[in-house]
Write a protein that holds these residues in place. Structure first.
Motif, PDB file in Angstrom:
ATOM      1  N   ALA B 366      39.178  13.474  42.934  1.00 23.37           N
ATOM      2  CA  ALA B 366      37.957  12.987  42.305  1.00 23.37           C
ATOM      3  C   ALA B 366      37.881  11.472  42.398  1.00 23.37           C
ATOM      4  O   ALA B 366      38.866  10.778  42.155  1.00 23.37           O
ATOM      5  CB  ALA B 366      37.915  13.424  40.846  1.00 23.37           C
ATOM      6  N   VAL B 367      36.723  10.980  42.771  1.00 22.37           N
ATOM      7  CA  VAL B 367      36.495   9.535  42.832  1.00 22.37           C
ATOM      8  C   VAL B 367      35.441   9.173  41.791  1.00 22.37           C
ATOM      9  O   VAL B 367      34.310   9.682  41.855  1.00 22.37           O
ATOM     10  CB  VAL B 367      36.017   9.111  44.234  1.00 22.37           C
ATOM     11  CG1 VAL B 367      35.686   7.621  44.263  1.00 22.37           C
ATOM     12  CG2 VAL B 367      37.077   9.417  45.279  1.00 22.37           C
ATOM     13  N   ASN B 368      35.828   8.357  40.843  1.00 23.23           N
ATOM     14  CA  ASN B 368      34.924   7.974  39.742  1.00 23.23           C
ATOM     15  C   ASN B 368      34.263   9.207  39.113  1.00 23.23           C
ATOM     16  O   ASN B 368      33.094   9.180  38.754  1.00 23.23           O
ATOM     17  CB  ASN B 368      33.843   7.009  40.224  1.00 23.23           C
ATOM     18  CG  ASN B 368      34.410   5.627  40.537  1.00 23.23           C
ATOM     19  OD1 ASN B 368      35.527   5.302  40.134  1.00 23.23           O
ATOM     20  ND2 ASN B 368      33.652   4.810  41.249  1.00 23.23           N
ATOM     21  N   ALA B 369      35.005  10.284  39.024  1.00 23.11           N
ATOM     22  CA  ALA B 369      34.442  11.540  38.528  1.00 23.11           C
ATOM     23  C   ALA B 369      35.417  12.210  37.567  1.00 23.11           C
ATOM     24  O   ALA B 369      36.131  13.150  37.919  1.00 23.11           O
ATOM     25  CB  ALA B 369      34.120  12.464  39.705  1.00 23.11           C
ATOM     26  N   ALA B 370      35.454  11.671  36.356  1.00 23.08           N
ATOM     27  CA  ALA B 370      36.419  12.162  35.370  1.00 23.08           C
ATOM     28  C   ALA B 370      36.242  13.634  35.010  1.00 23.08           C
ATOM     29  O   ALA B 370      37.236  14.362  34.940  1.00 23.08           O
ATOM     30  CB  ALA B 370      36.362  11.290  34.121  1.00 23.08           C
ATOM     31  N   PRO B 371      34.998  14.097  34.787  1.00 27.49           N
ATOM     32  CA  PRO B 371      34.870  15.516  34.420  1.00 27.49           C
ATOM     33  C   PRO B 371      35.412  16.435  35.521  1.00 27.49           C
ATOM     34  O   PRO B 371      36.104  17.416  35.241  1.00 27.49           O
ATOM     35  CB  PRO B 371      33.359  15.713  34.247  1.00 27.49           C
ATOM     36  CG  PRO B 371      32.828  14.341  33.976  1.00 27.49           C
ATOM     37  CD  PRO B 371      33.700  13.403  34.744  1.00 27.49           C
ATOM     38  N   GLU B 372      35.111  16.083  36.779  1.00 29.67           N
ATOM     39  CA  GLU B 372      35.585  16.888  37.895  1.00 29.67           C
ATOM     40  C   GLU B 372      37.113  16.921  37.923  1.00 29.67           C
ATOM     41  O   GLU B 372      37.732  17.955  38.155  1.00 29.67           O
ATOM     42  CB  GLU B 372      35.034  16.338  39.218  1.00 29.67           C
ATOM     43  CG  GLU B 372      33.597  16.730  39.525  1.00 29.67           C
ATOM     44  CD  GLU B 372      32.550  16.052  38.642  1.00 29.67           C
ATOM     45  OE1 GLU B 372      32.898  15.113  37.893  1.00 29.67           O
ATOM     46  OE2 GLU B 372      31.374  16.465  38.690  1.00 29.67           O
ATOM     47  N   TYR B 373      37.703  15.759  37.675  1.00 29.01           N
ATOM     48  CA  TYR B 373      39.164  15.679  37.675  1.00 29.01           C
ATOM     49  C   TYR B 373      39.760  16.484  36.521  1.00 29.01           C
ATOM     50  O   TYR B 373      40.643  17.326  36.729  1.00 29.01           O
ATOM     51  CB  TYR B 373      39.618  14.219  37.580  1.00 29.01           C
ATOM     52  CG  TYR B 373      41.070  14.068  37.212  1.00 29.01           C
ATOM     53  CD1 TYR B 373      42.078  14.456  38.100  1.00 29.01           C
ATOM     54  CD2 TYR B 373      41.447  13.574  35.970  1.00 29.01           C
ATOM     55  CE1 TYR B 373      43.414  14.339  37.759  1.00 29.01           C
ATOM     56  CE2 TYR B 373      42.778  13.453  35.617  1.00 29.01           C
ATOM     57  CZ  TYR B 373      43.754  13.841  36.502  1.00 29.01           C
ATOM     58  OH  TYR B 373      45.077  13.739  36.154  1.00 29.01           O
ATOM     59  N   MET B 374      39.268  16.243  35.326  1.00 30.32           N
ATOM     60  CA  MET B 374      39.861  16.894  34.154  1.00 30.32           C
ATOM     61  C   MET B 374      39.677  18.409  34.175  1.00 30.32           C
ATOM     62  O   MET B 374      40.615  19.161  33.945  1.00 30.32           O
ATOM     63  CB  MET B 374      39.260  16.320  32.863  1.00 30.32           C
ATOM     64  CG  MET B 374      39.780  14.963  32.475  1.00 30.32           C
ATOM     65  SD  MET B 374      41.583  14.899  32.249  1.00 30.32           S
ATOM     66  CE  MET B 374      41.790  15.744  30.668  1.00 30.32           C
ATOM     67  N   ILE B 375      38.455  18.839  34.441  1.00 32.04           N
ATOM     68  CA  ILE B 375      38.196  20.290  34.475  1.00 32.04           C
ATOM     69  C   ILE B 375      38.902  20.885  35.692  1.00 32.04           C
ATOM     70  O   ILE B 375      39.452  21.982  35.630  1.00 32.04           O
ATOM     71  CB  ILE B 375      36.681  20.590  34.542  1.00 32.04           C
ATOM     72  CG1 ILE B 375      35.916  19.835  33.453  1.00 32.04           C
ATOM     73  CG2 ILE B 375      36.421  22.104  34.495  1.00 32.04           C
ATOM     74  CD1 ILE B 375      35.975  20.400  32.088  1.00 32.04           C
ATOM     75  N   GLY B 376      38.871  20.131  36.793  1.00 33.62           N
ATOM     76  CA  GLY B 376      39.543  20.596  38.003  1.00 33.62           C
ATOM     77  C   GLY B 376      41.024  20.841  37.753  1.00 33.62           C
ATOM     78  O   GLY B 376      41.590  21.845  38.184  1.00 33.62           O
ATOM     79  N   LYS B 377      41.647  19.924  37.027  1.00 36.59           N
ATOM     80  CA  LYS B 377      43.068  20.068  36.723  1.00 36.59           C
ATOM     81  C   LYS B 377      43.330  21.335  35.901  1.00 36.59           C
ATOM     82  O   LYS B 377      44.291  22.057  36.126  1.00 36.59           O
ATOM     83  CB  LYS B 377      43.514  18.824  35.947  1.00 36.59           C
ATOM     84  CG  LYS B 377      44.988  18.742  35.679  1.00 36.59           C
ATOM     85  CD  LYS B 377      45.320  17.338  35.188  1.00 36.59           C
ATOM     86  CE  LYS B 377      46.377  17.358  34.120  1.00 36.59           C
ATOM     87  NZ  LYS B 377      46.449  16.110  33.369  1.00 36.59           N
ATOM     88  N   LYS B 378      42.404  21.595  34.973  1.00 38.68           N
ATOM     89  CA  LYS B 378      42.534  22.796  34.152  1.00 38.68           C
ATOM     90  C   LYS B 378      42.359  24.046  35.017  1.00 38.68           C
ATOM     91  O   LYS B 378      43.074  25.041  34.850  1.00 38.68           O
ATOM     92  CB  LYS B 378      41.492  22.760  33.028  1.00 38.68           C
ATOM     93  CG  LYS B 378      41.664  23.871  32.020  1.00 38.68           C
ATOM     94  CD  LYS B 378      40.743  23.697  30.828  1.00 38.68           C
ATOM     95  CE  LYS B 378      41.043  24.713  29.740  1.00 38.68           C
ATOM     96  NZ  LYS B 378      40.907  26.101  30.183  1.00 38.68           N
TER      97      LYS B 378
END
Lengths: 111, 402
Positions: B366-378
């Motif tokens: 994810a680049v400058n995309a916290a929701p994508e990163y956090m949910i993606g990690k989950k």
């Protein structure tokens, strides 16, 4: 010239309060770590990557804080026991306007 | 009598173990030995804010000085471990002292891989791993200077970004055909290549460095058969695990100290955690992870295991890199065979690449995309199946996918 320092009170979940001085520009997470305040884990060291430095900001101080970034908002979704008063202390910078701020700490930083 | 624990290596993993051991109620003696002059500190800011000068040294330290006394941890700095005597359960130190242990934790980390080419020993050739390294680089890191960066990985590119910002003339030499080839997918490599070029960084891909030349100090880099003038060279071509101590003691090491999912070595009295280890990851393959996440999580598992509270290490690995105003966050380990799903537009400088494997998210970049990163990690952790169309659909908030 050393940076100015301002007072922060961290209150543990048990009710134990710690009033310490935090240098201007430092984050309130760093202030807690520097003064060995238990209850702030800050696994990632302030990169807003772990959501383990959650604090509850006392109501009278909330308006003085900058709004949450997209990043902080999302990170908080994953922290345990999130409340409207929740913030990530690594994202809060010390400055004159926060002199005397009161922060309550959650029971745990890990869900 | 209470047990004593000795920790060799005073970095992120070592300090996490101290913290976790005390949190779990360990009451015996803890001694931590480090070969640098400083107590445990954060390395990630070294190639970012610390090099830029916007983050002062006191802020690097993971704990306040007073912590060690309070936690009952004797900290021995500027000292290395010479040998482990497993039968006697003692560690011989470079200062002549021998520490007896009941349990030993090796958090020796990794050291930079050195470039072996003509001129590699010239003054002006820098590496970046420690505070001392950055302080050395800092002294010459000035506007107008020409810096040649060898290696287009995280370290090289973070230094390139800081260099461009500070007004240096930056050239990056990368032997592979794309940037961060070991860490990110081609879509991300291309995106970052464009961003660096926009900032004025010159990229030389497919260009291995053959030699450094200069009179007493480095003056030019020979790469791809051409000569490039340079005032400073920064080499960032990866790290190698510090396993010699373990190896000499007869512990199994194969590009990393081999540990199980409780961070145990083959010796029931010795554990190891962090960059120096190799373990069987959550996907069933042996891996060596070089990251803060592994240092923290594996050290926590080591601490639990040392207290006979075993818990299998299966956390999703995560990484981050800051270059310019771009925050790259990665969770999970992608494979070239994964199906790539893009969410958002790279041109907007805010997007994510999901890696689908067997219908589930195996990794997210994810680049400058916290929701994508956090949910993606989950999603990676849960292994839940999800449709590519759903992930790509910006009208569906990430939150609804968790």
């Amino acid at each position: 010239m050393p940076p100015a320092k301002y007072k922060v009170t961290y209150i543990e979940d048990s009710g134990k309060a710690h009033t310490v001085e935090v240098a201007e520009g430092w984050s309130l997470m760093e202030g807690a770590v520097k003064h060995l305040i238990p209850g702030i884990d800050a696994d990632c060291g302030g990169a807003c990557a772990c959501a383990t430095c959650q604090v509850y900001v006392a109501p009278e101080w909330q308006a003085k804080l900058p709004p949450k970034s997209d990043m902080e908002e999302t990170m908080l979704d994953f922290a345990p026991d999130v409340k409207p008063a929740s913030r990530l202390s690594c994202q809060l910078r010390m400055g004159a306007e926060l002199d005397g701020i009161v922060l309550h700490l959650p029971k745990t930083q890990h869900a | 009598m209470a047990e004593s624990i000795v920790i060799i290596g005073a970095g992120q993993a070592g300090i996490q173990a101290v913290e976790s051991l005390r949190k779990e109620g360990f009451t015996g003696a803890i001694t931590m030995v480090g070969d640098e002059a400083y107590p445990p500190y954060q390395r990630p800011p070294l190639s970012k804010a610390y090099l830029l000068g916007s983050f002062e040294r006191p802020r690097l330290f993971l704990k306040a000085d007073a912590y060690y006394a309070e936690a009952g941890c004797e900290l021995i700095l500027n000292t290395s471990a010479k040998a482990i005597h497993r039968a006697e359960r003692g560690v011989e130190l470079s200062n002549g002292r021998t520490l007896a242990y009941d349990k030993l934790l090796l958090t020796t980390g990794a050291r930079v891989r050195k470039l072996k080419c003509p001129g590699a020993e010239l003054a002006g050739v820098h590496y970046l791993k420690t505070i001392a390294d950055v302080d050395g680089l800092q002294a010459v890191f000035q506007s107008g200077k020409r810096i040649a960066i060898v290696g287009g990985g995280y370290i090289g590119l973070e230094v390139a970004a800081v260099g461009a910002k500070r007004g240096l003339d930056v050239t990056v030499f990368e032997a592979m055909d794309r940037l961060m080839a070991r860490a990110v997918s081609p879509a991300l490599s291309d995106f970052y290549a464009r961003e660096h070029q926009k900032a004025g960084v010159k990229l030389k891909l497919n260009t291995g460095v053959e030699a450094f030349e200069g009179n007493g100090k480095v003056e030019r880099v020979i790469a791809g058969g051409q000569a490039y003038e340079a005032d400073i060279v920064l080499v960032g071509i990866g790290v190698i695990p510090c396993q010699e101590l373990a190896e000499a003691a007869g512990l199994i090491c194969t590009d990393g100290i081999m540990v199980d999912q409780n961070a145990r070595t083959g010796d029931p009295h010795i554990w190891s955690a962090g960059d120096c280890t190799r373990h069987t990851g959550r996907e069933g393959h042996e891996i060596r992870l070089e990251c803060v996440q592994n240092a923290i999580d594996q050290a926590k598992h080591a601490a639990l295991s040392m207290m006979d509270k075993h818990k299998t290490y299966s956390e999703v690995p995560w990484f981050w890199s800051d270059q310019y105003d771009l925050k790259l966050q990665i969770a999970g380990l992608a494979r070239p065979s994964d199906r790539l799903v893009l969410r958002g537009d790279p041109a907007a400088r805010k997007f994510a690449a999901f890696h689908l494997r067997d219908g589930a998210v195996a990794a997210v970049e994810a680049v400058n995309a916290a929701p994508e990163y956090m949910i993606g990690k989950k999603l990676v952790a849960d292994g839940k199946k999800i449709a590519a169309e759903t992930l790509a659909d910006l009208s569906i908030p990430m939150k609804q996918m968790a």
